[in-house]
Enzyme design. Structure first.
Site, mmCIF file in Angstrom:
data_model
loop_
_atom_site.group_PDB
_atom_site.id
_atom_site.type_symbol
_atom_site.label_atom_id
_atom_site.label_comp_id
_atom_site.label_asym_id
_atom_site.label_seq_id
_atom_site.Cartn_x
_atom_site.Cartn_y
_atom_site.Cartn_z
ATOM 1 N N SER A 132 0.810 -1.215 0.000
ATOM 2 C CA SER A 132 0.000 0.000 0.000
ATOM 3 C C SER A 132 0.842 1.263 0.000
ATOM 4 O O SER A 132 0.314 2.359 -0.123
ATOM 5 C CB SER A 132 -0.917 -0.008 1.222
ATOM 6 O OG SER A 132 -0.141 0.058 2.396
ATOM 7 N N LYS A 171 4.275 9.988 4.028
ATOM 8 C CA LYS A 171 4.307 11.116 3.094
ATOM 9 C C LYS A 171 5.195 12.227 3.642
ATOM 10 O O LYS A 171 5.427 12.340 4.838
ATOM 11 C CB LYS A 171 2.894 11.680 2.917
ATOM 12 C CG LYS A 171 1.878 10.732 2.269
ATOM 13 C CD LYS A 171 1.977 10.764 0.754
ATOM 14 C CE LYS A 171 0.816 10.010 0.134
ATOM 15 N NZ LYS A 171 0.655 8.629 0.646
#
Lengths: 215, 215
Positions: A132, A171
């Site tokens: 993922s 991120k």
DNA sequence: TCTTTGCTCGAACATCCGTTCTATAAAAGA
DNA sequence: TCTTTTATAGAACGGATGTTCGAGCAAAGA
């Protein structure tokens, strides 16, 4: 604190090289010869200054009792990082418990050199489960080194828990006016925008290690 | 070679602990005190045996001239990997020259623990330049550990030079009937097919290390 | 000019330390 | 039983080594 004299710089460099080459620190007279100094007392004089300045530690009356404190990464000790769990898309990353901090107590540990952790405290490792996080260029089975922090600077890569989506993602985080921009490491991919109260920083990403399977 | 006596084990353990605690090796008399031995000659006697057996190296006439070769796990198994160049899309990866094998001779080295290299010979590192290998989940600035081999097993990740395309790429290599399948690490992406004489294996990928920029 | 400070030099001292020599004793082999 | 091997012990030699002392000298400050 004054700046180091050329002679003092030379002494430090020599001590470092000597330790690397020999496996033990030099004597005062080794330094005399190695640095072209004509008296042991000069070395002693400068060593006292260097100790005062925090560059090294001397052990009185001990031969070769010079400990370099500012060692190059090549000689720094290694760090045992506990692998405290896994990281997957739909699960918050495990919170490091007090007893897992001690690397020896943890079931699995990963040994890294200190130039990876750069001396940071509270570093732990997670094993990536699933694909993922491909948008962060992180694959199934990769190992992520994280530092346990609740806040990161703009632009730092972080493990972020998205409350609404119930999802953890890796991120680069940018706090912008009224919103948070989550930028994938893969520059070809689009950023995600969300609200500040939807993000929960779970850790700062220190490094990613990918080991190819089997011989 | 005989098995080590309890006293010799104790001496090795003591030397290791002493080095870790003090930053320099012990003297013969430190060992006398630390191991409850009553004579320096006994230590000397056992040190000679330990040197003969390859556990340590002694430097004659040098105080504290004991170098532990088989250090405890915390200090053992550390490999200096030379970073001999960069890897980019359109350039063949540099061939390791004889003089760059010696890690100390190389301009830049990377220190890794041996569980990454798993004792392999001929391991070197390349710094990734550009984002052309994103399909291998490898980013700009990543460091790739490679083993210098000309042949890989089916399914292993390799640095492949595609002669026709004049391009280096990192893919899992499968030799199939009459063709070669190059499978990206990213399982969401399609494999590339080419002919066997178009591929030139330039190295086996051992590991990928990605370090986040600074603190 | 006189004093202070920073740095260097040579020499000497007391101890540290690797090494060696001799002796002792238990175990193993012949 | 006699000899060899292995291991330990105490003592001593000589060089190595950290430390200190007195002195010199140039630059800076008063």
């Amino acid at each position: 604190m004054r700046t180091l004299s050329p002679r003092q710089k030379k002494i430090i460099d020599f001590i470092y090289q000597f330790v690397v080459d020999s496996g033990y620190p030099p004597t005062v007279r080794d330094i005399v010869n190695g640095c072209g100094i004509s008296s042991t007392s000069v070395v002693d004089y400068n060593l006292k200054i260097l100790e005062q300045a925090g560059y090294l530690r001397r052990h009185p009356e001990v031969s070769r009792g010079i400990e370099l404190l500012t060692l190059s990464p090549a000689l720094r000790y290694r760090v045992q990082v506990p692998i405290i769990g896994q990281i997957a898309a739909g699960v918050p990353i495990p919170v490091p418990a007090a007893d897992t901090w001690d690397a020896t107590a943890s079931a699995e540990t990963m040994e890294v050199t200190e130039d990876l952790t750069r001396g940071k405290e509270g570093v732990y490792a997670l094993k990536v489960k699933g694909t993922s996080m491909i948008d962060a260029l992180i694959n199934d089975g990769d190992i992520i080194l994280l530092q346990y922090v609740n806040r990161v600077e703009n632009g730092e890569m972080a493990a972020v828990w998205l409350k609404a989506e119930k999802e953890v993602t890796l991120k680069k985080v940018f706090f912008e006016a009224g919103r948070v921009r989550l930028q994938p490491a893969n520059s070809q991919m689009r950023p995600i925008y969300t609200t500040p109260d939807n993000v929960e920083i779970q850790g700062r990403v220190i490094a990613v290690i990918r080991q190819m399977p089997g011989h």
